[in-house]
Design a protein around this motif. Sequence first.
Motif, PDB file in Angstrom:
ATOM      1  N   LYS A  86      49.292  43.534  42.057  1.00 34.24           N
ATOM      2  CA  LYS A  86      48.658  42.290  42.459  1.00 34.24           C
ATOM      3  C   LYS A  86      47.143  42.475  42.389  1.00 34.24           C
ATOM      4  N   VAL A  87      46.478  41.528  41.768  1.00 36.61           N
ATOM      5  CA  VAL A  87      45.033  41.606  41.624  1.00 36.61           C
ATOM      6  C   VAL A  87      44.395  41.396  42.993  1.00 36.61           C
ATOM      7  N   ARG A  88      43.517  42.308  43.364  1.00 37.67           N
ATOM      8  CA  ARG A  88      42.850  42.197  44.656  1.00 37.67           C
ATOM      9  C   ARG A  88      41.751  41.137  44.606  1.00 37.67           C
ATOM     10  N   THR A  89      41.662  40.368  45.669  1.00 40.13           N
ATOM     11  CA  THR A  89      40.576  39.397  45.790  1.00 40.13           C
ATOM     12  C   THR A  89      39.789  39.733  47.041  1.00 40.13           C
ATOM     13  N   TRP A  90      38.533  39.418  47.028  1.00 45.37           N
ATOM     14  CA  TRP A  90      37.693  39.728  48.161  1.00 45.37           C
ATOM     15  C   TRP A  90      37.367  38.461  48.926  1.00 45.37           C
ATOM     16  N   ILE A 118      41.788  31.873  49.996  1.00 43.41           N
ATOM     17  CA  ILE A 118      42.000  32.996  49.100  1.00 43.41           C
ATOM     18  C   ILE A 118      42.202  32.467  47.690  1.00 43.41           C
ATOM     19  N   LYS A 119      41.535  33.108  46.741  1.00 44.55           N
ATOM     20  CA  LYS A 119      41.573  32.647  45.358  1.00 44.55           C
ATOM     21  C   LYS A 119      42.847  33.036  44.697  1.00 44.55           C
TER      22      LYS A 119
END
Length: 64
Positions: A42-46, A63-64
């Motif tokens: 899973k791509v991490r988002t900040w 959250i994007k």
Amino acid sequence: EEMDATNDEEAAMMAMMGVAGFGSTKGKHVEGNQTGGVDVKKVRTWRQYMNRRGGFNRPLDKIK
């Protein structure tokens, strides 16, 4: 690799408890274990918590 019993009482106790020996399933087929795990990347988002427009004390951005 079976456990050694020193006398008949210990052998009877081990049989009653169901301890016949210990082994490993490494490299063996295990019935009912056909399903496997999936490694999902899973791509991490900040999310910025401080120094945000509108101040610190407000709900976080979506959250994007």
